[in-house]
Design a protein around this motif. Sequence first.
Motif, PDB file in Angstrom:
ATOM      1  N   ASP A   1     -38.852 -17.055  22.251  1.00 42.27           N
ATOM      2  CA  ASP A   1     -40.397 -17.069  22.299  1.00 42.27           C
ATOM      3  C   ASP A   1     -40.894 -18.125  21.338  1.00 42.27           C
ATOM      4  O   ASP A   1     -41.943 -18.808  21.886  1.00 42.27           O
ATOM      5  N   GLU A   2     -40.529 -18.440  20.298  1.00 43.20           N
ATOM      6  CA  GLU A   2     -41.114 -19.400  19.501  1.00 43.20           C
ATOM      7  C   GLU A   2     -40.664 -20.630  19.723  1.00 43.20           C
ATOM      8  O   GLU A   2     -41.611 -21.411  19.862  1.00 43.20           O
TER       9      GLU A   2
ATOM     10  N   ASP B   1     -37.512 -12.915  20.182  1.00 39.51           N
ATOM     11  CA  ASP B   1     -38.591 -13.532  19.449  1.00 39.51           C
ATOM     12  C   ASP B   1     -38.020 -15.095  19.186  1.00 39.51           C
ATOM     13  O   ASP B   1     -39.110 -15.932  19.018  1.00 39.51           O
TER      14      ASP B   1
ATOM     15  N   PRO C   1     -48.888  -5.216  26.439  1.00 36.05           N
ATOM     16  CA  PRO C   1     -48.846  -5.856  25.301  1.00 36.05           C
ATOM     17  C   PRO C   1     -49.839  -5.756  24.325  1.00 36.05           C
ATOM     18  O   PRO C   1     -49.977  -6.177  23.202  1.00 36.05           O
TER      19      PRO C   1
ATOM     20  N   ASN D   1     -46.821  -6.397  21.037  1.00 37.26           N
ATOM     21  CA  ASN D   1     -47.829  -7.768  21.255  1.00 37.26           C
ATOM     22  C   ASN D   1     -46.442  -8.808  21.521  1.00 37.26           C
ATOM     23  O   ASN D   1     -46.357  -9.502  20.614  1.00 37.26           O
ATOM     24  N   GLN D   2     -46.151  -8.786  22.634  1.00 34.42           N
ATOM     25  CA  GLN D   2     -44.762  -9.777  22.759  1.00 34.42           C
ATOM     26  C   GLN D   2     -44.885 -10.070  24.137  1.00 34.42           C
ATOM     27  O   GLN D   2     -45.155  -9.328  25.144  1.00 34.42           O
ATOM     28  N   ARG D   3     -44.175 -11.429  24.180  1.00 31.05           N
ATOM     29  CA  ARG D   3     -44.217 -11.799  25.835  1.00 31.05           C
ATOM     30  C   ARG D   3     -42.923 -11.502  26.499  1.00 31.05           C
ATOM     31  O   ARG D   3     -41.999 -12.261  26.600  1.00 31.05           O
ATOM     32  N   ARG D   4     -42.655 -10.086  26.572  1.00 33.22           N
ATOM     33  CA  ARG D   4     -41.559  -9.596  27.047  1.00 33.22           C
ATOM     34  C   ARG D   4     -41.734  -8.395  27.498  1.00 33.22           C
ATOM     35  O   ARG D   4     -42.503  -7.806  27.260  1.00 33.22           O
TER      36      ARG D   4
ATOM     37  N   ARG E   1     -40.147  -4.398  27.911  1.00 32.04           N
ATOM     38  CA  ARG E   1     -39.180  -3.715  27.203  1.00 32.04           C
ATOM     39  C   ARG E   1     -38.599  -2.765  28.497  1.00 32.04           C
ATOM     40  O   ARG E   1     -38.992  -2.760  29.443  1.00 32.04           O
TER      41      ARG E   1
ATOM     42  N   GLU F   1     -51.759  -5.238  17.554  1.00 29.15           N
ATOM     43  CA  GLU F   1     -51.868  -4.783  18.971  1.00 29.15           C
ATOM     44  C   GLU F   1     -53.440  -4.200  19.069  1.00 29.15           C
ATOM     45  O   GLU F   1     -54.007  -3.918  20.056  1.00 29.15           O
TER      46      GLU F   1
END
Length: 450
Positions: free
Chosen positions: A219-220, A216, A42, A125-128, A130, A344
């Motif tokens: 996540d939000e 997304d 991330p 930069n994501q909480r997942r 891929r 990032e």
Amino acid sequence: MLYLILKLIYKLGLWVFFRRFEVRNRHLMPDRGPLLVVSNHPNTFMDPIVTASLLRQPVYFIAKSTLFGSGLQNRMLRQMHLIPIHRREDNPGQAISNEEAFAASSVALQQHKTLLIFPEGNSFNQRRLRKIKTGTARIALEALSAGAADLRILPVGLNYTAPTRFRSDVFVNVGEPVAVAEYVAACQQDGQETVLALTEEIRKRLEGLIIHTPTDEEDELARQVEILYKGRLAADAPSDAPAHLQDFLLTRAIVSSINYFSQKDPVRVAALKQKLGDYMEQLRRLRLRDEAMGLRRDTVLQQSLLRVLFLVLGLPVYGYGLLHNYLPYIIPAKAARAATHEEEWHAPIMLTVGIFTFPLFYLLEVWLARELLQLSWAWTTLHLLSLPLSGFFTLYYWGTLRRTREHWLLLRLFVKRQDLVSSLRRQRQEIVTELEAAKADYLAQASPDS
């Protein structure tokens, strides 16, 4: 030698950059190879720095080929243990061959070295997590067939509270190693199917070590629920677990429940999302945070007065810290924004630049003070120690100033717009009541594993 020097410097930089650096299951990290470390990705260059800092042995890295250039640059990068790999997105229209990188990786593992790979390929930069690429499994199985009999794959989950922010937190979640030897028989029967099976195992292991939000939008919503409701859920977390692990488990539970209701009752989720969005938007316009809405008026007044007293008494130290730390602090942030618009990359650039700016400015300030004021060595040492300490105090002072300002805004609302405060609190309570009902329904209907 260059690798060891940089590792020492960056370990010190990480200690300063992060407010909290927590590691779970560090005992699962072998101190020798052959070892293939895999991690989510991330936070670009920050991820290999964080992961490698935890391993005692030297670590070798797979890196995109575009980082390599001239002969001198190539030699330096190889001294830093980087192995180039060609990605299709970096070389559009060109024939791609990673045989050299795969062969170099296999040789490194046969030599009982430790290799770090980010199987997602790119950094987001994501909480997942891929899609996992098959290259990691191919390298592992190739090295195994070539003689790396004890090869293990170590999954590492990186969880940042705010990847691009100075003095944020990072939680490193280490998983059980995978013994690649267990795939030997299957590989002999069907090599391609075994590559896919091992890739899927890596995916499942990594996904279990991080916060994974499918979209997304989810996540939000999860972040908004965390702000409003995580504190109430703390009583349900394992009492013997450390605070950072409790926080991780609670966030995982929130994400899991949102995913559950998104499938079972999407209308309910949409309604909750609308209410939370409206409530958060009103707070944003008023420049308030949710935690302030749960405070009583007399509590807000008392805390505000105490903070004002602290701000007055601490002002000289704040001024001293600001004078000595502003330039080395602001230069890394400016450099990161000037270098790239990709968030990032901001954190690793700030860390790298800050490693140089702070020592250089501190040495210059100490030298000037000693020359101008004719300080003794004892006073020079105290002056040097005061620089980083006053810097940390300045950050704390600034945070206190912001919270005090927020409380005074709330007090003004209590006096001038009591109806607005009451309305916000009613909205908040309605959302909390809905979340309590959703929690009860989720615990009643979801499977025990969930």
